[in-house]
Design a protein around this motif. Structure first.
Motif, PDB file in Angstrom:
ATOM      1  N   LYS A  24       0.836  -1.181   0.000  1.00  0.00           N
ATOM      2  CA  LYS A  24       0.000   0.000   0.000  1.00  0.00           C
ATOM      3  C   LYS A  24       0.881   1.245   0.000  1.00  0.00           C
ATOM      4  O   LYS A  24       2.005   1.214   0.510  1.00  0.00           O
ATOM      5  CB  LYS A  24      -0.908   0.011   1.232  1.00  0.00           C
ATOM      6  CG  LYS A  24      -1.966  -1.079   1.216  1.00  0.00           C
ATOM      7  CD  LYS A  24      -2.876  -0.957   2.435  1.00  0.00           C
ATOM      8  CE  LYS A  24      -3.954  -2.031   2.404  1.00  0.00           C
ATOM      9  NZ  LYS A  24      -4.875  -1.928   3.575  1.00  0.00           N
ATOM     10  N   PRO A  25       0.401   2.332  -0.581  1.00  0.00           N
ATOM     11  CA  PRO A  25       1.205   3.558  -0.590  1.00  0.00           C
ATOM     12  C   PRO A  25       1.653   3.944   0.815  1.00  0.00           C
ATOM     13  O   PRO A  25       0.828   4.089   1.726  1.00  0.00           O
ATOM     14  CB  PRO A  25       0.246   4.605  -1.183  1.00  0.00           C
ATOM     15  CG  PRO A  25      -0.687   3.805  -2.034  1.00  0.00           C
ATOM     16  CD  PRO A  25      -0.879   2.510  -1.311  1.00  0.00           C
ATOM     17  N   SER A  26       2.966   4.080   0.988  1.00  0.00           N
ATOM     18  CA  SER A  26       3.554   4.411   2.288  1.00  0.00           C
ATOM     19  C   SER A  26       4.756   5.303   2.071  1.00  0.00           C
ATOM     20  O   SER A  26       5.427   5.244   1.032  1.00  0.00           O
ATOM     21  CB  SER A  26       3.977   3.139   3.024  1.00  0.00           C
ATOM     22  OG  SER A  26       2.898   2.233   3.146  1.00  0.00           O
ATOM     23  N   ALA A  27       5.056   6.117   3.079  1.00  0.00           N
ATOM     24  CA  ALA A  27       6.226   6.985   2.997  1.00  0.00           C
ATOM     25  C   ALA A  27       7.486   6.134   2.898  1.00  0.00           C
ATOM     26  O   ALA A  27       7.599   5.062   3.499  1.00  0.00           O
ATOM     27  CB  ALA A  27       6.285   7.896   4.213  1.00  0.00           C
ATOM     28  N   LEU A  28       8.451   6.609   2.107  1.00  0.00           N
ATOM     29  CA  LEU A  28       9.711   5.885   1.914  1.00  0.00           C
ATOM     30  C   LEU A  28      10.616   6.066   3.130  1.00  0.00           C
ATOM     31  O   LEU A  28      10.575   7.092   3.806  1.00  0.00           O
ATOM     32  CB  LEU A  28      10.381   6.408   0.640  1.00  0.00           C
ATOM     33  CG  LEU A  28       9.529   6.344  -0.643  1.00  0.00           C
ATOM     34  CD1 LEU A  28      10.326   6.895  -1.824  1.00  0.00           C
ATOM     35  CD2 LEU A  28       9.056   4.934  -0.928  1.00  0.00           C
ATOM     36  N   PRO A  29      11.459   5.027   3.423  1.00  0.00           N
ATOM     37  CA  PRO A  29      11.630   3.778   2.667  1.00  0.00           C
ATOM     38  C   PRO A  29      10.540   2.758   2.976  1.00  0.00           C
ATOM     39  O   PRO A  29       9.893   2.820   4.013  1.00  0.00           O
ATOM     40  CB  PRO A  29      12.984   3.288   3.150  1.00  0.00           C
ATOM     41  CG  PRO A  29      13.075   3.787   4.558  1.00  0.00           C
ATOM     42  CD  PRO A  29      12.391   5.118   4.565  1.00  0.00           C
ATOM     43  N   VAL A  30      10.343   1.826   2.019  1.00  0.00           N
ATOM     44  CA  VAL A  30       9.417   0.715   2.217  1.00  0.00           C
ATOM     45  C   VAL A  30      10.207  -0.588   2.110  1.00  0.00           C
ATOM     46  O   VAL A  30      11.370  -0.610   1.702  1.00  0.00           O
ATOM     47  CB  VAL A  30       8.284   0.749   1.186  1.00  0.00           C
ATOM     48  CG1 VAL A  30       7.386   1.937   1.427  1.00  0.00           C
ATOM     49  CG2 VAL A  30       8.828   0.780  -0.245  1.00  0.00           C
ATOM     50  N   GLY A 134      15.411  -0.856  -1.007  1.00  0.00           N
ATOM     51  CA  GLY A 134      15.489  -1.936  -0.035  1.00  0.00           C
ATOM     52  C   GLY A 134      16.495  -1.611   1.051  1.00  0.00           C
ATOM     53  O   GLY A 134      16.256  -1.844   2.231  1.00  0.00           O
ATOM     54  N   GLU A 135      17.657  -1.052   0.670  1.00  0.00           N
ATOM     55  CA  GLU A 135      18.683  -0.656   1.633  1.00  0.00           C
ATOM     56  C   GLU A 135      18.667   0.844   1.916  1.00  0.00           C
ATOM     57  O   GLU A 135      19.072   1.298   2.982  1.00  0.00           O
ATOM     58  CB  GLU A 135      20.089  -1.041   1.126  1.00  0.00           C
ATOM     59  CG  GLU A 135      20.348  -2.533   1.072  1.00  0.00           C
ATOM     60  CD  GLU A 135      19.800  -3.163  -0.197  1.00  0.00           C
ATOM     61  OE1 GLU A 135      19.466  -2.398  -1.137  1.00  0.00           O
ATOM     62  OE2 GLU A 135      19.675  -4.394  -0.247  1.00  0.00           O
ATOM     63  N   SER A 136      18.208   1.629   0.944  1.00  0.00           N
ATOM     64  CA  SER A 136      18.182   3.088   1.098  1.00  0.00           C
ATOM     65  C   SER A 136      16.992   3.626   0.307  1.00  0.00           C
ATOM     66  O   SER A 136      16.278   2.877  -0.360  1.00  0.00           O
ATOM     67  CB  SER A 136      19.496   3.712   0.597  1.00  0.00           C
ATOM     68  OG  SER A 136      19.664   3.439  -0.792  1.00  0.00           O
ATOM     69  N   SER A 137      16.816   4.925   0.396  1.00  0.00           N
ATOM     70  CA  SER A 137      15.701   5.535  -0.331  1.00  0.00           C
ATOM     71  C   SER A 137      16.043   6.969  -0.694  1.00  0.00           C
ATOM     72  O   SER A 137      16.951   7.579  -0.126  1.00  0.00           O
ATOM     73  CB  SER A 137      14.425   5.508   0.514  1.00  0.00           C
ATOM     74  OG  SER A 137      14.551   6.346   1.647  1.00  0.00           O
ATOM     75  N   TYR A 138      15.299   7.482  -1.672  1.00  0.00           N
ATOM     76  CA  TYR A 138      15.421   8.879  -2.063  1.00  0.00           C
ATOM     77  C   TYR A 138      14.002   9.392  -2.307  1.00  0.00           C
ATOM     78  O   TYR A 138      13.238   8.801  -3.079  1.00  0.00           O
ATOM     79  CB  TYR A 138      16.254   9.056  -3.327  1.00  0.00           C
ATOM     80  CG  TYR A 138      16.370  10.498  -3.757  1.00  0.00           C
ATOM     81  CD1 TYR A 138      17.413  11.293  -3.289  1.00  0.00           C
ATOM     82  CD2 TYR A 138      15.418  11.079  -4.583  1.00  0.00           C
ATOM     83  CE1 TYR A 138      17.501  12.629  -3.652  1.00  0.00           C
ATOM     84  CE2 TYR A 138      15.502  12.409  -4.951  1.00  0.00           C
ATOM     85  CZ  TYR A 138      16.550  13.183  -4.480  1.00  0.00           C
ATOM     86  OH  TYR A 138      16.643  14.512  -4.834  1.00  0.00           O
ATOM     87  N   SER A 139      13.625  10.480  -1.636  1.00  0.00           N
ATOM     88  CA  SER A 139      12.292  11.059  -1.781  1.00  0.00           C
ATOM     89  C   SER A 139      12.373  12.401  -2.474  1.00  0.00           C
ATOM     90  O   SER A 139      13.266  13.220  -2.186  1.00  0.00           O
ATOM     91  CB  SER A 139      11.620  11.241  -0.413  1.00  0.00           C
ATOM     92  OG  SER A 139      11.378  10.000   0.204  1.00  0.00           O
TER      93      SER A 139
END
Length: 589
Positions: A24-30, A134-139
């Protein structure tokens, strides 16, 4: 990483996943690797996708990459995977206008880029935009907030609504070599290079290194660094034994580009540091690092530039006339009396005067009949002047004989003026003789009389009531392609939008709006019945009245549309596997 993704899962909610597990749509990271283009609950609309090697699209994609990253001939586009969310809508408000946006995966031989294109964002429920590896995120800026809708106004490549990222590595890169920041306009520091200024160099004398390959200009490193010509490897002076630490602080601790002399153990009895070279292994000591925080700015939306002229005409009908005659009470005007006498003169004695007729006079013993009588004076008879061959009263009159004279009476509707009977204009002298003119009646003067009629646009008996005629009940009153509006005593005809009357009395015909060039110069105009249509030409988007260069790659006829169900997926075989987040992908679903 070395992992291989078997499939990519395209979802109507604005995301692209890499595993079958739905999120479901969720704030990153997922938890699962995800590309969130504009990730939020969505329904309806169409989701198109295809892989293309069309030369025009590949050239367009190549130009986009080189404007931002300046790879030139080092980067060659192999294909472009286009995923377009067209008109997807808010599930809670499906009647409102939807969102249209696009993801273009630009695939090269060794590099992969994600091109986010926000064409129209009309609703936002805290949509998420960015990447989760999976290990990091960029928003992206304002992701997962009510301001996420402003992504269509911002950009990292200078075109509102467009965002470009390099995504083949573990790290996501926003800017090309030598630049950093949200808009990629901030230059790297002298000791920084590569995309987003993410790598370091340490050149002799503090010189700047090459922003693309990191080479120092003279190939020499600053003291404490090695790894020529980039000079990005720290020299461990402690390990090399070149620290020259004094006995007061005999213990050496390596730091980036230098070292520290410390005292690890202090001998209280001897009041000095124990010589314990080399320094024992220790946990890394944190040092200050310049944080890189993108700064966000907002750009105002370009002004939007929107009506067809309407012709109006009036007409009236002519109602059948209903007439009736009225007469007025005549008045009598009496003319001057005239006597027509035949006189017989007799000579008598004075005593003879007593024998004159009562309608005679005696003068010097002579009896003479009065005017208006005839006879010998002894017998006088009334003269009937009305029998005289030439009328004594004139036209439009009646002659009435009287004893010794006559009277002239003007006919009804006439008045004696200036020596003759003249017509009376009853309509002028008595404006309301036929009733209130404001209620549909009118007076028409006639010779010797007048007539009361209902005005044009009215019907009925003017002696009682004239009623307005509703001409619009006649379907032919105004003709086709027009609107009839009844008015008091008449009606108005107005051509429908897109139609016009080219001559008085003619029907409304279609107006060729294209003749006045209502569309943008970069649009074509098509005349339609009662209207027209403006369409931006290929390479431009807009409503046709305003067009600007398109920010969407075209949706081709060979595009595939995913079924309208939340968990649907379809496989797309790729010509070659691509690399995303440091992993290889073989197909899309």
């Amino acid at each position: 990483m070395g992992s291989v993704f078997d499939s990519i899962y395209i979802s109507r909610d604005g995301s692209v996943g890499f595993t079958e597990k739905r999120q479901k749509p969720s704030a990153l990271p997922v938890e699962e690797p995800t590309i969130a283009v504009f990730w939020q609950p969505a329904t309806l609309g169409n989701v198109w996708y295809r892989e293309t090697s069309d030369v025009n699209i590949m050239n367009l994609a190549h130009n986009e990459v080189n404007i931002q990253y300046r790879y030139g001939s080092q980067f060659r586009v192999r294909s472009v995977v286009l995923i377009t969310w067209e008109g997807v809508k808010d599930p809670l408000l499906p009647e409102t206008e939807g969102n249209t946006f696009q993801l273009a995966l630009i695939i090269g031989d060794s590099m992969t880029f994600a091109h986010f294109i926000y064409s129209k964002l009309n609703y936002n429920t805290n949509a998420i935009a960015g990447f989760s590896t999976g290990e990091s995120s960029y928003s992206l800026p304002d992701s997962a907030t009510h301001d996420a809708i402003l992504l269509s106004e911002k950009s990292d490549i200078g075109i509102p609504g467009e965002w470009l990222f390099r995504i083949d590595g573990i790290q996501i890169y926003l800017c090309g070599a030598g630049f950093k920041g949200l808009e990629c306009i901030e230059s790297c520091a002298p000791s920084q290079w590569f995309n987003d200024c993410s790598k370091s160099c340490h050149c002799d004398g503090g010189d700047s290194c090459d922003q693309e390959n990191g080479r120092c200009p003279n190939g020499k490193c600053s003291p404490g660094w090695t790894g020529e010509p980039i000079c990005d490897e720290d020299q461990d002076e402690c390990e090399m034994g070149i620290d020259n630490c004094p006995n007061e602080q005999p213990d050496c601790l390596n730091t980036p580009g230098s070292f520290l002399c410390l005292c690890f153990e202090y001998d209280e009895a001897k009041q000095k540091c124990k010589n314990s070279k080399p320094a024992p292994p220790s946990a890394p000591i944190p040092v200050d690092v310049i944080p890189m925080h993108p700064t966000f700015t907002r750009k105002p939306s370009p002004p939007k530039v929107t009506s067809s002229p309407r012709n109006r005409f009036k007409s009236t009908t002519h109602a059948p006339k209903t007439t009736f005659e009225m007469t007025t009470t005549a008045f009598v005007s009496t003319s001057t009396r005239h006597l027509f006498v035949t006189t017989t003169t007799m000579t008598t004695t004075p005593s003879a005067c007593s024998k004159c007729d009562q309608n005679a006079k005696c003068t010097n013993g002579i009896c003479t009949c009065f005017n208006g009588f005839t006879g010998d004076g002894f017998r006088c008879y009334d003269v009937d002047e009305c029998q005289i061959p030439e009328a004594v009263c004139g036209n439009h009159s009646i002659c009435s004989n009287t004893i010794g004279s006559y009277e002239c009476t003007c006919h009804g509707g006439y008045r004696f003026e200036d020596g003759k009977c003249q017509d009376v204009d009853e309509c002028r002298e008595s404006p309301k003789i036929c009733g209130d003119p404001n209620k549909g009646t009118r007076c028409v003067n006639k010779i010797g009389s007048f007539e009361c009629l209902c005005k044009d646009g009215y019907e009925g008996d003017p002696s009682s009531e004239c009623k307005d005629i509703n001409e619009c009940t006649n379907v032919d009153a105004c003709g086709p392609n027009s609107q009839c509006t009844n008015t008091e005593g008449g009606y108005e005809c107005e051509c429908q939008p897109g139609f016009e009357r080219i001559a008085e009395g003619a029907h409304c015909t279609d107006r060729d709006e294209c003749a006045v060039e209502p569309c943008h110069p970069a649009a074509t105009c098509s005349n339609t019945r009662g209207s027209y249509k403006c369409e931006c030409i290929d390479g431009f988007v807009g409503d046709g009245k305003t067009c600007h260069e398109t920010i969407l790659y075209p949706i081709s006829n060979d595009s595939i549309v995913i079924p309208r169900s939340w968990d649907s997926n379809t496989a797309i075989p790729l010509s070659k596997e691509i690399t995303v987040f440091g992993k290889n992908i073989q197909r899309f679903t």
